[in-house]
Design an enzyme around this catalytic site. Sequence first.
Site, PDB file in Angstrom:
ATOM      1  N   GLY A 106       0.828  -1.207   0.000  1.00 11.52           N
ATOM      2  CA  GLY A 106       0.000   0.000   0.000  1.00 11.52           C
ATOM      3  C   GLY A 106       0.858   1.252   0.000  1.00 11.52           C
ATOM      4  N   SER A 107       0.413   2.280   0.722  1.00 12.34           N
ATOM      5  CA  SER A 107       1.000   3.615   0.577  1.00 12.34           C
ATOM      6  C   SER A 107       2.402   3.777   1.138  1.00 12.34           C
ATOM      7  CB  SER A 107       0.075   4.656   1.218  1.00 12.34           C
ATOM      8  OG  SER A 107      -1.139   4.746   0.485  1.00 12.34           O
ATOM      9  N   THR A 108       2.888   2.851   1.968  1.00 16.13           N
ATOM     10  CA  THR A 108       4.290   2.962   2.384  1.00 16.13           C
ATOM     11  C   THR A 108       5.209   2.830   1.177  1.00 16.13           C
ATOM     12  OG1 THR A 108       4.155   0.611   2.967  1.00 16.13           O
ATOM     13  CG2 THR A 108       4.061   2.200   4.784  1.00 16.13           C
ATOM     14  N   PHE A 109       4.724   2.158   0.109  1.00 16.96           N
ATOM     15  CA  PHE A 109       5.536   2.019  -1.096  1.00 16.96           C
ATOM     16  C   PHE A 109       5.675   3.341  -1.836  1.00 16.96           C
ATOM     17  CE2 PHE A 109       6.430   0.744  -5.502  1.00 16.96           C
ATOM     18  CZ  PHE A 109       7.486  -0.133  -5.291  1.00 16.96           C
ATOM     19  N   LYS A 110       4.857   4.319  -1.486  1.00 14.16           N
ATOM     20  CA  LYS A 110       4.975   5.627  -2.129  1.00 14.16           C
ATOM     21  C   LYS A 110       6.321   6.292  -1.834  1.00 14.16           C
ATOM     22  CE  LYS A 110      -0.036   6.334  -2.295  1.00 14.16           C
ATOM     23  NZ  LYS A 110      -1.212   6.942  -1.672  1.00 14.16           N
TER      24      LYS A 110
END
Length: 589
Positions: free
Chosen positions: A312-316
């Site tokens: 999810g958004s930690t990969f951003k």
Amino acid sequence: MLERGNRTFHRKKITVVFFLCTAILFILFLRLVYLMIAKADYYGGKAVELHERERSIKAARGRIIDCNGQVIADNKTVCTISVIHSQIEDPELVIEVLCRELSLSEEYVRKRVEKYSSIERIRSNVDKEVGDRIREYDLAGVKVDEDYKRYYPYGSLASKVLGFTGSDNQGIIGLEVIYEEYLEGKPGTILTVTDAQGIEVEAAGESRIEPVSGGDLHISMDMNIQSYATQLAYQAMETKEAQSVSIIVMNPQNGELLAMVNVPEFDLNNPYELPEAVSVSANGEELTAEEKQNLLNAMWRNGCINDTYEPGSTFKIITAAAGLESGVVTPASTFSCPGFIVVEDRKIRCHKVGGHGAEDFVLATMNSCNPVFITVGLRMGPEIFYRYFEQFGLLKRTGVDLPGEAGTIMHSLENIGDVELATISFGQSFQITPIQLLTTAASIVNGGKRVTPHFGVKITDTEGNLIETLEYPVEEGIVSEETSATMREILEKVVSEGGGKNAYIEGVRIGGKTATSQTLPRGSGQYIASFIGFAPADDPQVIAIAIINRPQGTYYGGQIAAPIVRQLFENILPYLGIMDYNGDVIEEE
């Protein structure tokens, strides 16, 4: 004339036989001399072997010691009870004593006592007190040998990292198996001389080849941090009725792992004992051997290393770094979020239904805006984005010193279209391990060097003398110093002003990123909440990830995972000397 010829023939025949016998005797004599002189040592040794009995002495396994010198895997003296059939004088008494002292059935003991063999083991890993009692009976033919059993003074703490050993004292999972060659030591032997009937010759006594202890493994884990992180994980699992909770704490500058938590853990001193809740099968019957083994494998599994998930958004963090590094975006780049973005025939929504409106890239990161990150990914295109996957090390394993590390599950380049690229950009449609995600994030904020996450630091002997310093690869130039500095600034604002504000600590510069991702298959209504945080934001000395798997009720990473890292940092930053107890960052002189 004929008679004289016969006599001559017989004389010749006798002469031939004589010389033939003489030659055979001479050959036998030479062979005897050869065996008695040239091979004397060999056959003398064989003769001794026929009258020797050998019993193995286990070596003391090397200890595992944390960074503060705390012994977290040790040895406990135990006994192995054996019998030698030919030396037993009163078999019924032997059977009676061993059954009583070892709590074994008569059938089991009798079968071994009456078995014609050089030596028969009755039971190993017997408590020393019991072994001493059996020794006091002074039973002929009963041998009580002391050896070692692995003992874990902290019980279940760090169970899935440390691992455990089997009945042969060899490592099975975790650090115990990875560092087996250093820890195992070299076993010794006890030799006794017997007569032709197998009775010990008392006058000959015993000879011993002493075992060599294994080396001590010193690791970077700090049991104080491990203990507190475990406490936080269990609190979160209970409060949120979660399936599991994982926490990793690492030094991003050198890859040393300070803690790795996977709750629920298991008791290292009883690793084959299942929780009561799973001690029977689904239909209430006793578990089959296969069912039990599958449950044990699941219980021992280290989710931080062995399992992948959609981040999810930690990969951003990775998408932003690739976008900045490639030049397709700058902190000042402007965007407009209407609450969705259309990619080919797919309408992909932002988590904020009404949209974020006009925002620059920094604000978009603070808002964790999906349309903006999709736009950044599409600007790079599959080839460039995929190149950064490789550059950042995402397509290979981290090399962490734990067994069974899983690899990233990623689309092949030729299968990445715009829709796949869009979903990858905000952390979906692929899977990664927690240790891989944390290591990659560390390389982005530490100045651009990819460190190898590890626990092992050095090997010493039992006296503390250094045997070997353990070293691990470091790759430079993952991102530029400029990109790394920009990412630290942006991620600090995520915590101080954006979606990660629940990780904020007054007076401490913390950077981080939240995430809320769906479990697979989609539509299950189950989520994974996570948060990556690091401190101090301008010069990271510690980085951590907290992952809550399938929480009930509130499931947003910013609301339930970020507070875990905040509480963790509030306690360990002063302990590590990064922040004093007034909340001030300690300046180096």
